[in-house]
Design an enzyme around this catalytic site. Structure first.
Site, PDB file in Angstrom:
ATOM      1  N   ASN A   1       1.781  -3.159   4.024  1.00  0.00           N
ATOM      2  CA  ASN A   1       0.772  -3.984   3.333  1.00  0.00           C
ATOM      3  C   ASN A   1      -0.174  -4.530   4.399  1.00  0.00           C
ATOM      4  O   ASN A   1       0.007  -4.301   5.604  1.00  0.00           O
ATOM      5  CB  ASN A   1       1.452  -5.106   2.536  1.00  0.00           C
ATOM      6  CG  ASN A   1       0.472  -5.817   1.613  1.00  0.00           C
ATOM      7  OD1 ASN A   1      -0.266  -5.177   0.867  1.00  0.00           O
ATOM      8  ND2 ASN A   1       0.409  -7.141   1.671  1.00  0.00           N
TER       9      ASN A   1
ATOM     10  N   ASP B   1       0.823  -1.214   0.000  1.00  0.00           N
ATOM     11  CA  ASP B   1       0.000   0.000   0.000  1.00  0.00           C
ATOM     12  C   ASP B   1       0.850   1.254   0.000  1.00  0.00           C
ATOM     13  O   ASP B   1       0.415   2.308  -0.435  1.00  0.00           O
ATOM     14  CB  ASP B   1      -0.945   0.000   1.203  1.00  0.00           C
ATOM     15  CG  ASP B   1      -2.050  -1.017   0.972  1.00  0.00           C
ATOM     16  OD1 ASP B   1      -1.791  -2.215   1.166  1.00  0.00           O
ATOM     17  OD2 ASP B   1      -3.145  -0.616   0.537  1.00  0.00           O
TER      18      ASP B   1
HETATM   19  O1  MRU Z   1      -7.618  -3.020   3.143  1.00  0.00           O
HETATM   20  P1  MRU Z   1      -7.428  -3.410   1.714  1.00  0.00           P
HETATM   21  O2  MRU Z   1      -8.254  -4.576   1.289  1.00  0.00           O
HETATM   22  O3  MRU Z   1      -7.572  -2.210   0.788  1.00  0.00           O
HETATM   23  O4  MRU Z   1      -5.905  -3.852   1.648  1.00  0.00           O
HETATM   24  C1  MRU Z   1      -5.369  -4.288   0.431  1.00  0.00           C
HETATM   25  C2  MRU Z   1      -3.958  -4.710   0.509  1.00  0.00           C
HETATM   26  O5  MRU Z   1      -3.339  -4.667   1.547  1.00  0.00           O
HETATM   27  C3  MRU Z   1      -3.281  -5.118  -0.753  1.00  0.00           C
HETATM   28  O6  MRU Z   1      -2.326  -6.099  -0.519  1.00  0.00           O
HETATM   29  C4  MRU Z   1      -2.591  -3.900  -1.361  1.00  0.00           C
HETATM   30  O7  MRU Z   1      -3.479  -2.816  -1.451  1.00  0.00           O
HETATM   31  C5  MRU Z   1      -2.033  -4.180  -2.693  1.00  0.00           C
HETATM   32  S1  MRU Z   1      -3.335  -4.462  -3.847  1.00  0.00           S
HETATM   33  C6  MRU Z   1      -2.756  -4.652  -5.361  1.00  0.00           C
END
Ligand code: MRU
Length: 343
Positions: free
Chosen positions: A244, A234
């Site tokens: 992440n 992220d």
């Molecule tokens: O809380 P989320 O579902 O938005 O978290 C998503 C993640 O942590 C993913 O691993 C990250 O955004 C990469 S997505 C290509």
């Protein structure tokens, strides 16, 4: 597979991921505030997709602004940008894409031309991400042996991006090249993106996937000849520390102990060169009810204290490589200049 985000010219259609895999339902709206709520509630989620969706939300705000003066119009759009900025703090793609929209807003154009330019920019962010996913898949699949066992965490597929995904694109591309890949997918407590979304996507694609609880990963590493771990991100700091989904850090520690390569996979738009290290990455704290409850049912005693950090930070020392749309970076990571060449 239903598209997670679809631009319809005067409205946007969002797949409500909170209800998958049991129900395929959509949120169709012309209101950027509804889009902001969808991001907040995780109806739309995944770092690249959050950025894409926020950009479209700004295009909607532009279409619906009643302001005819440039100053009034810019003030409307800036209010929408502020609203979107407040939705989720960790995924830097959100801020990166809103900054792109803001640059467009500053162009020397009239209101009608700005509306068109904002819509064009949102579409460009979307199509560029699709291409990024393709390039990530190409770069990352070269690291997958002909017969491979891979562990992944959370959801990094088409539901999280504008294309095939990030970490998941590595898997899908390797399978497309004829490699025999089996995947162990963490369920990803507390919101179960692995169980609800990754298992659903991989099964629909005909990819060999086995679901496990997050606590099973070390045991699987010990017993199943795991070749590599691939996860998304992220936000990646200048020194390579990577935020992440919560649980990623533990997975990296376990991979290190077992001598298994651990790859973080993300487009360069996920890199934040302004943050020297992962200590500076803002970590979203969600409602503890997401931990005390599962599927809306209480699973913990009343009044027990619970925490709900949505992300953790994996120190770069545990990362074998960072697979991006510009190739694979190896340690020592230094991303301080990463966006310089582009702007
Ligand atoms: O809380 P989320 O579902 O938005 O978290 C998503 C993640 O942590 C993913 O691993 C990250 O955004 C990469 S997505 C290509």
């Amino acid at each position: 597979m239903p598209k997670p985000v679809e631009w319809r010219g005067d409205a946007i259609r969002l797949l409500d991921q909170t209800r998958l895999p049991l129900t395929e339902s959509f949120i169709e709206t012309t209101d950027y505030r509804v889009v902001a709520d969808a991001i907040r509630s995780l109806a739309v989620r995944g770092a690249p997709l959050i950025g894409i969706t926020a950009a479209y939300a700004i295009a909607l705000a532009a279409r619906n602004s009643r302001e005819t003066t440039l100053a009034g119009f810019r003030s409307d759009i800036n209010a929408a940008i502020e609203c979107l900025r407040s939705t989720r703090p960790t995924a830097v793609n959100l801020f990166w894409s809103l900054r792109r929209m803001q640059h467009v807003l500053e162009r020397d154009l009239d209101v009608i031309a700005l509306c068109r330019a904002l819509e064009a920019e949102a579409k460009a962010i979307h199509t560029e991400d699709e291409e990024s996913c393709r390039r990530i898949g190409e770069a990352g699949s070269a690291l997958v042996p002909p017969v491979a066992t891979i562990i992944t965490h959370c959801n990094t597929g088409a539901l999280a991006t504008g294309g095939e995904g990030t970490a998941q694109s590595v898997i899908v591309t390797a399978v497309g090249q004829g490699k025999r890949v089996r995947v162990f997918a963490d369920e990803t407590r507390p919101l179960l993106q692995g169980a609800r979304l990754t298992a659903w996507e991989l099964k629909s694609l005909g990819i060999d996937v086995t679901l496990m609880t997050d606590s099973m990963a070390a045991w699987v590493m010990k017993n199943e000849h795991v070749d590599l771990v691939v996860v998304g991100a992220d936000r990646i700091a200048a020194n390579g520390d990577a935020a992440n989904k919560i649980g990623t850090y533990g997975l990296a520690v376990q991979a290190h102990y077992h001598g298994i390569p651990f790859y973080v996979v993300a487009p360069v738009s996920t890199i934040d060169p302004e943050l020297a290290s992962g200590d500076l990455i803002p970590i979203e704290e969600r409602n503890p009810a997401e931990v005390t409850h599962a599927g809306g049912i209480r699973i913990a005693p009343e009044n027990v204290r619970a925490i709900a950090p949505a992300f953790d930070v994996t120190p770069s020392a545990l990362i074998t490589g960072i697979i991006t749309d510009e190739g694979v970076y190896r340690p020592p990571f230094d991303f301080k200049q990463i966006h310089r060449s582009r702007r």
